[in-house]
Design an enzyme around this catalytic site. Structure first.
Site, PDB file in Angstrom:
ATOM      1  N   GLY A 140       0.828  -1.194   0.000  1.00 45.69           N
ATOM      2  CA  GLY A 140       0.000   0.000   0.000  1.00 45.69           C
ATOM      3  C   GLY A 140       0.863   1.244   0.000  1.00 45.69           C
ATOM      4  CB  CYS A 141       0.227   4.638  -1.292  1.00 45.97           C
ATOM      5  SG  CYS A 141      -1.450   4.887  -0.697  1.00 45.97           S
ATOM      6  CE1 TYR A 142      -1.513   8.453   3.839  1.00 46.52           C
ATOM      7  CE2 TYR A 142      -3.373   7.028   3.368  1.00 46.52           C
ATOM      8  CZ  TYR A 142      -2.855   8.298   3.531  1.00 46.52           C
ATOM      9  OH  TYR A 142      -3.661   9.394   3.390  1.00 46.52           O
TER      10      TYR A 142
ATOM     11  CB  THR B 259       5.320   2.366   0.288  1.00 44.88           C
ATOM     12  OG1 THR B 259       4.668   1.245  -0.312  1.00 44.88           O
ATOM     13  CG2 THR B 259       6.674   2.577  -0.359  1.00 44.88           C
ATOM     14  CB  ALA B 260       5.455   6.805   3.027  1.00 50.92           C
TER      15      ALA B 260
END
Lengths: 348, 348, 348, 348
Positions: free
Chosen positions: B153-155, B157-158
């Site tokens: 997921g994008c969140y 990943t960060a």
């Protein structure tokens, strides 16, 4: 409270910035106050509406130099000046009329703390003892008696209003407080700089002042007063690609086994009869308060992590500056506290 | 590593969304891969560039139905489908070719956890045992062997990239982790909705999913694997008025008396030879990574509060989706891991 | 055309602006060119990536002073300097290597016209005779032979490309041309100013330079060359609250009774084999070309008003500056004209 | 004019859209009007502030169904309904109370023209003869007598106000008029759609409705009335990435040899005593009028091209909709025309 049978005289010292023009936007429709003078050292001679063309035909008053103002003739002066400049005027004018200082020069407890966080010598240390911290929800009675009000910083306004009831009720561990705050760019002022250059802000987002922003100490001191002893907070500001608004997301570990309902109830009791605090059933967004003097608050208890999460939203130029300043003025002049502050949030 | 003497065949399942078009943006210039098929059930028959006119003259391939694809002829398939839809295709195609699934359907440890957080029945529980979590910095070797990669997921990943070295080195207390994350609107997808309506996002900002966003468990599971036991994080997403980018500000209490230099050194060791991790001397902004596969990381130790603060920034559509997917593909095909991912961040 | 067996040496004079960094963004991935030197008089000694942190780890070259460059060792120099500064360098370096000048100093026909519109003395009037106007779609052959190319202005690029075929075919009355153009703020440069201050641009829009913008004469001269005699256009630029992009809406009265199909056919013939002109069936938007070297053109004949309306869209920093400059470089070095310019438009 | 000794009763039909909420934003502070009822067929039962949370604590009125309203008890009704829906209510309620219709259903001269441009059957053709076009600067006296006012379209408001004096004074050739107009997205309404999807609008810009937008005929008819005969205009709308505001740049060939001063004087005479027209010495920007009922006008004569260029700016939701509607209401109720419309433009 009877209505005043005259218009009070207000003047704005410092016309070029956003707080100056925002005070004018509010006062121009205030039923019991007239704007007498507006000053600008660099633009004296021009009309106010030359600098701020949105006021063409509304407020075309000529800009004057501060030295030209007969201070004692004014009922109230708003000092919309940079940090470090304001203190000189306060020293000179204190006692001659009521002063609302929108700079950071008198918000802290004393000159030592000021010099430590602002990295600037203070020229009027006595002023700290005279100034009242101008947050009406916390210090309304003292403000009503004050000759000098230090109008709170924008981040501290959102942060303190969001946390004060939790600390007053000892609901959370004071040293666990983390405030992750996000502000629109008008907080950085009217002056063009790399920080406010369109392409540096637009479609962008970043943190700054991590661990050392000077609003940290302002929040710590005020929350400490409420809490009863020293309070240490983690405060991280971020720059949003919007003009106006501050949204603060605050986290704190619960010190008691309390339900969300109990926390909400404690907050409502703490802020009873406060006209500009709104409790929200859903997390507020910046536009819900834009252009208005409201502070919208949302409370969540996370049962997994045993933390209180508070989201508070204000318009940094209104509740975080000019609106709160007019609110303070109303209290200082004995007016009904919300008068002239009926701006409906502008959404969309 | 020798260069391939052929072009690998890649197809994209699901063309209408942002991840589909972003995979195409990257692959169209990839030296060792050709885009064979692009599918869309609702738009089959139109050209890809009819849906995404930025591709006119670049990629005018006709859209096909998924059923028309000879899956075994493809070297790799990218599933750019919604959660819940993807699992059906994976069940059907697993073992026939290499699959990179960009949905959330196989990111978690098992179907029970999935159903608990996604509120959706899972139809292919066996897939969890077969899927490798596709974060190359953590699981590069397993990805290289995998037939099914669950693209993160994008969140997460960060968030995970920002915290993994701190947890691996036991530098912080795992249960003190708070992640205050902010994302651009493309994370909410291509479909028009109140959430993505211009005037609801523009000049606005808000928190959402407080305490219950499903990326929480993805972060907790991955950090837990690193940490060695269960990890509980506080995760709060916010919606930024920008198209692209995620900035995560993470807070954790230090478990050891370490200096900033020591922490930075530990991070650099953890990520040595990772081509897409960049350490920054100042807090990164979203545009520093926009359009690229980089994750920029900034580390700060606050000596007052004894906390680690990490700011990490990615482009949610690239490092947080399509770029990471191509990175995974490179590993799965035995290619040099960074090939085709040399997009320079687009700033301004 | 055979591929070059070496890398050509390119240097960028003037690193701090947007055109400088955008040339670097393109050249860093160009297969046949290496960036040898980048100069900055004010930032010499710093790394290029200190100024433009998106290049950390990609292009960390130290910035040098222009005087330190061995000009004759370079195959091509890009002058990314302000108007009035560039002419000095061109005077000094003309003949020593190939020069692509991105300023406005050599775009017009002669020094008299220049001084009239730019209100600035020109120090190298001979340069006008030597410079070729660097619009490949109009002057490709001359560019291939040139030692000095004057890279077109951003507004003229969109405007001229949108109108050239209509004037060449005498389809419209030349003196009826009205160009209503809208540009993102990067056209105003990297330097912070009131014009580019976030809150002055964001959520805002305005016209400027009405009747006297200096791109007017550049458009008039080039369209006049095509038309065969003097051409007078009405040109009005506007400032959009976006970073990148120019959209020009051009109006002209039809001189002939032609159908939309005939006009489209004439345009396609005029631009046959031009790799960066795309004809669109619907009016283009800025993001359809953002980050790329395309100029998207939409043609409409209004049967009610007997007017031709042309909408053309470019990225002002790419097709309107750095991309066109690299296109010119490719022609000057004998490379395939589109090489290194395969950036896919970044949307969303 | 004596002050009213009562509050007039106003109700808003259609609460969910932007014009509905904007009328509420204005009326809530109107000294002589109270909001009695607000209707919504789909949201009846909810509070108005559930739909528009900016009104929490300000206007929490329950939403009702239109059929529940006792129309004859109201002094004025605002119909904030879509085109095609409004005509039914007008047919039903005409004569029972004063109606301000904000849809496009009665703005044109007759049903034939309407059906031609709106591609929709009209059910109340008689209404055209009864409706007054609600532009106070042109038709103030007729509005004061009207039972039904057709509130002008947003683009026509900016366009007509910018051109009316030039056509009235026969200063320009009527058939040379070109209006290149740019609008914020709230003009497209509150409903989520691809048109208003954030990433389709943000950082973007495009033209639409080229040659066939239905505001064209509204402008032509009104300018034709002023001019004395049929007027044909070229009208091109564009979509700006902002919430509010329309800026129209209008071009027309001069019919006489007049100076800029003469034209400005003619405009000032035409609009003498109009409280919401402001003449500007510089081209206005959208924020100069945002949130207010002003129309700012800038006039330029280009001596090279012998054209008049007029830039006019309004807030599409205020002067282009709700503010103009309240202005019309003031006239219809015999109130001072500017009362309740003292909103200062919100800038920044």
């Amino acid at each position: 409270m009877s209505l005043p049978n005259k218009k009070y005289k207000a003047s704005i010292i410092g016309a070029s910035g956003y707080t100056g023009s925002e005070i004018a936007r509010i006062l121009v429709n205030h039923p019991f106050v007239s704007i007498e003078h507006i000053t600008s050292e660099t633009h004296a001679g021009k009309a106010f509406s030359d600098l701020h063309p949105q006021f063409v035909g509304i407020l075309d008053l000529p800009l004057e130099r501060a030295a030209e103002i007969d201070v004692e003739e004014q009922d109230v002066l708003f000092l919309a000046l940079p940090h470090g400049v304001s203190m000189e005027f306060v020293r000179q004018w204190y006692g001659k009329t009521k002063l609302v200082d929108l700079s950071g020069d008198f918000r802290l407890s004393n000159a030592t703390v000021y010099e430590d966080w602002y990295k600037k010598r203070h020229v009027y240390a006595e002023g700290f003892g005279k100034a009242v911290y101008g947050m009406p929800e916390l210090h309304g009675e003292a403000i009503a008696q004050a000759d000098l009000v230090a109008n709170p910083g924008c981040y501290p306004t959102a942060s303190i209003l969001g946390l004060a009831p939790a600390l007053a009720g000892e609901l959370v561990h004071a040293d666990s407080v983390i405030i992750d705050a996000k502000s629109g760019t008008t907080g950085a002022g009217v002056k063009a700089s790399d920080t406010t250059h369109f392409s540096n802000v637009n479609e962008n987002f970043r943190a700054y002042g991590i661990g050392n922003h000077r609003h940290t100490i302002e929040i710590e001191e005020q929350l400490g007063l409420i809490q009863g002893n020293r309070c240490q907070v983690q405060f991280t500001p971020h720059l949003l690609p919007v003009d106006r608004g501050i949204l603060a997301t605050a986290y704190a570990s619960l010190a008691k086994d309390v339900s969300e309902e109990q926390v909400v109830a404690a907050y409502k009791t703490f802020y009873r009869e406060q006209p500009f605090i709104r409790f929200r059933k859903q997390a507020p967004s910046l536009k819900d308060v834009r252009g208005s003097n409201y502070c919208d608050i949302f409370i969540h208890i996370d049962p997994r992590t045993k933390r209180l999460i508070v989201v508070s939203a204000i318009d940094n130029l209104v509740k975080g500056a000019a609106g709160q300043a007019v609110h303070n003025m109303n209290l200082m002049l004995g007016l009904e506290q919300a008068v002239g502050l009926d701006q409906v949030p502008m959404k969309p």
